[in-house]
Write an enzyme that holds these catalytic residues in place. Sequence first.
Site, mmCIF file in Angstrom:
data_model
loop_
_atom_site.group_PDB
_atom_site.id
_atom_site.type_symbol
_atom_site.label_atom_id
_atom_site.label_comp_id
_atom_site.label_asym_id
_atom_site.label_seq_id
_atom_site.Cartn_x
_atom_site.Cartn_y
_atom_site.Cartn_z
ATOM 1 C CB THR A 29 -0.956 -0.005 1.206
ATOM 2 O OG1 THR A 29 -1.758 -1.189 1.162
ATOM 3 C CG2 THR A 29 -1.869 1.212 1.183
ATOM 4 C CE LYS B 102 -6.226 -4.004 -0.779
ATOM 5 N NZ LYS B 102 -4.812 -4.326 -0.514
ATOM 6 C CB SER C 224 -9.851 -8.627 4.822
ATOM 7 O OG SER C 224 -8.456 -8.789 4.699
ATOM 8 C CG ASP D 252 -4.674 -1.444 2.023
ATOM 9 O OD1 ASP D 252 -4.320 -1.253 3.210
ATOM 10 O OD2 ASP D 252 -4.457 -2.510 1.422
ATOM 11 N N GLY E 41 -3.149 -5.811 -4.876
ATOM 12 C CA GLY E 41 -3.673 -7.068 -4.372
ATOM 13 C C GLY E 41 -3.838 -7.073 -2.861
#
Length: 221
Positions: free
Chosen positions: A18, A38, A42, A55, A116
């Site tokens: 990030t 993104k 979670s 993020d 990811g």
Amino acid sequence: MENNRFFITGVGTDVGKTYISSLLYKELKKYMSIDYFKPIQSGCYYEDGKLIAPDLKFLADFNDEEYKGERCSCKLIPEVSPHLASEIEKKIIDLDLIEREFYKKISRCENILVEGAGGIYVPIIRDKFYIYDLIKKLNLPVILVANTKVGGINHAMLSIKFLESLNIEIYGIIFNGYTGEDFEKDNIKVILKDSKIKKFLVVEKNQKNILKEELFKFFEI
């Protein structure tokens, strides 16, 4: 750099994907129109009645921008792997929705950084779909974020070899958290030699900018 899209993944969790995504976004937007996506996050939380993806919040704060929740297709609260978080919440991860939203974004902005979750082998749907499947589904070359600490050679090379075994293109590698130690210099040298990866950046801990010439060389601008 024209119509370029990249999937930013890492050798593992907490390697700084990030931070690197936010830094690249900050530098690239000086020279071109670029977006960030993104697909799955979670560890989300509620703030003022709104579900926040951390993020996205980091990227917005880092770039002094407004938080944009639409940059994430699937927000999950449990701070665990996406497959487990979705099971705990009894929430289906809609892969078709992710793909639709990705293509909607690139129809509006040709350049995009897709980040990811965790490393390459993180499950998205148990026993069925992983981060590496998502990379292939979106048909994106990978920018691999690695570290320079002890153990970095092993983590980087295993990730590189796995990506190569899946015929996933590795665009380049970014070494994050560099502090100038001799063993770090050697780690970088070994990884580049053994992987034969030509495009790379070395980012120091808490670095706020990338030199224009280094950025342009990496992205062939």
